[in-house]
Scaffold this active site. Structure first.
Site, PDB file in Angstrom:
ATOM      1  CB  CYS A 173      -5.044  -5.990  -4.072  1.00 62.05           C
ATOM      2  SG  CYS A 173      -4.397  -6.914  -5.459  1.00 62.05           S
TER       3      CYS A 173
ATOM      4  CD  GLU B 237      -7.182  -2.117   0.736  1.00 57.11           C
ATOM      5  OE1 GLU B 237      -6.259  -1.433   1.199  1.00 57.11           O
ATOM      6  OE2 GLU B 237      -7.005  -3.003  -0.127  1.00 57.11           O
TER       7      GLU B 237
ATOM      8  CE  LYS C 188       9.307  -6.404   5.211  1.00 53.78           C
ATOM      9  NZ  LYS C 188       8.435  -7.291   6.001  1.00 53.78           N
TER      10      LYS C 188
HETATM   11  P1  NAD Z   1       1.320  -3.309   4.638  1.00 55.15           P
HETATM   12  O1  NAD Z   1       1.482  -2.048   3.882  1.00 55.15           O
HETATM   13  O2  NAD Z   1       0.936  -3.242   6.059  1.00 55.15           O
HETATM   14  O3  NAD Z   1       2.690  -4.160   4.603  1.00 55.15           O
HETATM   15  C1  NAD Z   1       3.331  -4.479   3.387  1.00 55.15           C
HETATM   16  C2  NAD Z   1       4.809  -4.714   3.677  1.00 55.15           C
HETATM   17  O4  NAD Z   1       5.405  -3.510   4.141  1.00 55.15           O
HETATM   18  C3  NAD Z   1       5.062  -5.764   4.747  1.00 55.15           C
HETATM   19  O5  NAD Z   1       6.174  -6.539   4.362  1.00 55.15           O
HETATM   20  C4  NAD Z   1       5.335  -4.954   6.002  1.00 55.15           C
HETATM   21  O6  NAD Z   1       6.205  -5.611   6.885  1.00 55.15           O
HETATM   22  C5  NAD Z   1       5.957  -3.678   5.446  1.00 55.15           C
HETATM   23  N1  NAD Z   1       5.603  -2.481   6.225  1.00 55.15           N
HETATM   24  C6  NAD Z   1       4.434  -2.241   6.861  1.00 55.15           C
HETATM   25  N2  NAD Z   1       4.441  -1.011   7.416  1.00 55.15           N
HETATM   26  C7  NAD Z   1       5.636  -0.465   7.114  1.00 55.15           C
HETATM   27  C8  NAD Z   1       6.242   0.804   7.398  1.00 55.15           C
HETATM   28  N3  NAD Z   1       5.618   1.728   8.094  1.00 55.15           N
HETATM   29  N4  NAD Z   1       7.487   1.026   6.922  1.00 55.15           N
HETATM   30  C9  NAD Z   1       8.124   0.095   6.200  1.00 55.15           C
HETATM   31  N5  NAD Z   1       7.605  -1.115   5.905  1.00 55.15           N
HETATM   32  C10 NAD Z   1       6.375  -1.399   6.350  1.00 55.15           C
HETATM   33  O7  NAD Z   1       0.293  -4.201   3.792  1.00 55.15           O
HETATM   34  P2  NAD Z   1      -0.354  -5.590   4.225  1.00 55.15           P
HETATM   35  O8  NAD Z   1      -1.369  -5.349   5.287  1.00 55.15           O
HETATM   36  O9  NAD Z   1       0.705  -6.590   4.490  1.00 55.15           O
HETATM   37  O10 NAD Z   1      -1.079  -6.021   2.878  1.00 55.15           O
HETATM   38  C11 NAD Z   1      -2.384  -5.650   2.545  1.00 55.15           C
HETATM   39  C12 NAD Z   1      -2.390  -4.505   1.575  1.00 55.15           C
HETATM   40  O11 NAD Z   1      -1.701  -4.878   0.379  1.00 55.15           O
HETATM   41  C13 NAD Z   1      -3.789  -4.105   1.130  1.00 55.15           C
HETATM   42  O12 NAD Z   1      -3.872  -2.710   1.106  1.00 55.15           O
HETATM   43  C14 NAD Z   1      -3.890  -4.679  -0.276  1.00 55.15           C
HETATM   44  O13 NAD Z   1      -4.806  -4.020  -1.118  1.00 55.15           O
HETATM   45  C15 NAD Z   1      -2.491  -4.529  -0.753  1.00 55.15           C
HETATM   46  N6  NAD Z   1      -2.184  -5.419  -1.873  1.00 55.15           N
HETATM   47  C16 NAD Z   1      -2.037  -4.858  -3.090  1.00 55.15           C
HETATM   48  C17 NAD Z   1      -1.780  -5.659  -4.184  1.00 55.15           C
HETATM   49  C18 NAD Z   1      -1.630  -5.050  -5.549  1.00 55.15           C
HETATM   50  O14 NAD Z   1      -1.147  -5.715  -6.447  1.00 55.15           O
HETATM   51  N7  NAD Z   1      -2.003  -3.804  -5.743  1.00 55.15           N
HETATM   52  C19 NAD Z   1      -1.657  -7.047  -4.023  1.00 55.15           C
HETATM   53  C20 NAD Z   1      -1.787  -7.581  -2.738  1.00 55.15           C
HETATM   54  C21 NAD Z   1      -2.057  -6.757  -1.662  1.00 55.15           C
END
Ligand code: NAD
Length: 495
Positions: free
Chosen positions: A290, A395, A182
């Site tokens: 990240c 963040e 997804k």
């Molecule tokens: P997000 O948590 O908003 O979304 C991530 C995924 O989860 C998406 O596919 C989204 O559709 C889904 N999602 C969002 N809210 C949800 C909910 N309430 N219930 C179920 N699914 C949900 O994150 P983002 O904004 O897409 O990405 C940025 C974040 O990712 C930052 O915090 C960044 O630090 C982190 N990140 C971490 C790494 C790592 O390896 N640690 C790598 C890349 C990004």
């Protein structure tokens, strides 16, 4: 200022890829916007619970035959996929720039990193081997074998649309599992393009599926007992939901969450090389990484060093070219969308209210080229930041550098220790002693020594600690292989 040719020429109507077929969703449709031009480039479905259920059924059915294939036969599909990715390298990279906003060089780097995971996973016939010991008792041998488990869900974030799902997918299928990806609905196109290549590479139907959407798809994955595990990358609050949901239904889980990374500069560092590394660390991917630097901690009482260093950072940063990523001279692209830009601006206001000194104001940036301002924000630098300020703790996920000053390395390590995140931290120094102390004491999963972005190669796990990671095993490398397999121990005696 020449703009590279855009590979997306008309609005793409995105479908799901289930059981080897491109299927139109019955869910609501959402626009995918190019953040530089503000033009709609695709329509993505927010798939229904029934659609994710169908994908799970297809993946479950495909697992029966796929897990029986020899490891060599499985990796032949991956070799073909890698070739196709190389053939389409430039198109994939340009698509990524169009859907995400990052510069074309950043996209090319991401494409390369994604492909490297496919390459590493082609080593599965060796990497998946178990081990054995004969005569654990007289005439009895014991051995461990690794077996695939079944259907896995992979949930991606918006900031690395191409690479992040590939931290898991190649290992999952190479070890004999089947998957449903997804992608983030903000940036779904890269994964759709990969699935087109998967189709061409000859993977059997149902092994690699894509279901687009949001929470409904995620909860459909969490609730479904046929899904044996989930690999998630995204923010920490969403990660907690995934971790809990997997616990409730007994699934394996990798949760790689948010970050607040510290970069420590010792006064013995090489100034020019350090500043060059800091530019990519803080402002690469428009700070939406990240592993991005967020807090720059300058150590020592040497005022002359401090002033020279900071003035030079401000000067170098103020010259960054901000514009459309398909212009090869652009050094920083837009933020992914207006909402995210608004959030970063909110933090800039917080910083000013809390008494930090704004040395460079990204809100006043001059964009190169004639593009709407909606998503653009220039690099921003705050001085006189203290660890208790909101901008230093949370963040921000944008191009904001907070400069803090401390007396010694112990104080810097203490501040890092008190921050809840533990994704990455770097030190810039010419002293082996300081470097050793830093890597030994700092509780972060990815440590850089004179490296601003401590991104592990595909054959190492992508680590993380504290609020940045929940689980035991990580994406990439050997960890991914263990995550996607079950150990079975056999004790054997012949009469
Ligand atoms: P997000 O948590 O908003 O979304 C991530 C995924 O989860 C998406 O596919 C989204 O559709 C889904 N999602 C969002 N809210 C949800 C909910 N309430 N219930 C179920 N699914 C949900 O994150 P983002 O904004 O897409 O990405 C940025 C974040 O990712 C930052 O915090 C960044 O630090 C982190 N990140 C971490 C790494 C790592 O390896 N640690 C790598 C890349 C990004």
């Amino acid at each position: 200022m020449a703009i590279l040719e855009e590979p997306i020429k008309e609005i793409l109507k995105i479908k799901n890829y289930i059981d080897g077929e491109w299927i139109e969703s019955e869910g609501d449709i959402k626009d995918v916007i190019n953040p530089a031009t503000d033009k709609v480039i695709a329509k993505v479905p927010i798939s229904t619970k029934d659609e994710i259920k169908k994908a799970v059924e297809a993946a479950s059915k495909a697992f029966i035959e796929w897990r029986k294939r020899t490891p060599l036969s499985r990796v032949r599909c991956l070799f073909r996929l890698k070739e196709l990715m190389e053939e389409n390298f430039e198109e994939l990279s340009r698509i990524m720039t169009m859907e995400h906003g990052k510069t074309i060089d950043e996209s090319r780097g991401e494409t390369r990193r994604g492909i490297e995971n496919v390459e590493v996973a082609t080593g599965i016939p060796s990497l998946m081997m178990g081990y054995n010991l004969e005569d654990i008792a007289i005439g009895i041998d014991e051995y461990l074998i690794r077996q695939p488990i079944g259907v896995f869900g992979i949930i991606g974030p918006f900031n690395f649309p191409f690479m992040v799902p590939l931290w898991f997918a190649p290992y999952a299928v190479a070890t004999g599992n089947t998957i449903i990806i997804k992608p983030s609905s903000e940036v779904p196109i890269s994964q759709v393009k990969i699935a087109e290549l998967v189709d061409e590479a000859g993977f059997p139907s149902g092994v690699w599926n894509i279901v687009n959407g949001g929470r409904t798809v995620v909860s459909g994955m969490l609730d479904n007992p046929v899904i044996k595990g989930i690999a998630f990358v995204g923010s920490t609050p969403t990660g907690r939901i995934i971790y809990k949901g997997c616990g409730d239904t007994g699934k394996r889980v990798i949760v790689q969450g948010g970050a607040k990374n510290f970069i420590v500069v010792m006064p013995d560092t090489n100034i020019d090389r350090t500043i060059a590394a800091l530019m990519t660390s803080f402002f690469g991917n428009t700070g939406q990484r990240c592993l991005s630097g967020a807090n720059l901690v300058i150590v020592g009482n040497n005022n002359e060093f401090y002033k020279r260093f900071v003035d030079k950072i401000v000067d170098t940063t103020s010259k960054m070219r901000v514009g459309y990523g398909l212009d090869e001279t652009t050094q920083m692209g837009p933020i992914r969308d207006k909402g995210k830009k608004g959030k970063v601006i909110g933090y800039i206001k917080n910083g000013i209210e809390e008494g930090a000194r704004l040395r460079l104001d990204g809100r006043k940036v001059k964009i190169i080229g004639d593009y709407p301002e909606y998503c653009f924000l220039g690099p921003t630098i705050f001085e006189d930041v203290t660890p208790d300020m909101k901008i230093a703790k949370e963040e921000i996920f944008g191009p904001v550098m907070n400069i803090l000053r401390v007396k010694n390395l112990d104080e810097a390590i203490e501040i890092i220790h008190n921050n809840p995140f533990g994704n990455a931290a770097s030190i810039f120094t010419s002293s082996g002693k300081f470097a050793r102390e830093f890597q030994y004491k700092v509780q972060c999963g990815n440590i850089g020594i004179n490296i601003g972005i401590a991104a592990p190669m595909a054959f190492f796990p992508f680590s993380g600690m504290k609020d940045s990671f929940f689980g035991v095993l990580h994406g990439q490398g050997r960890d991914a292989i263990i995550f996607f397999t079950e150990s079975k121990v056999v004790i054997e005696r012949w009469f």
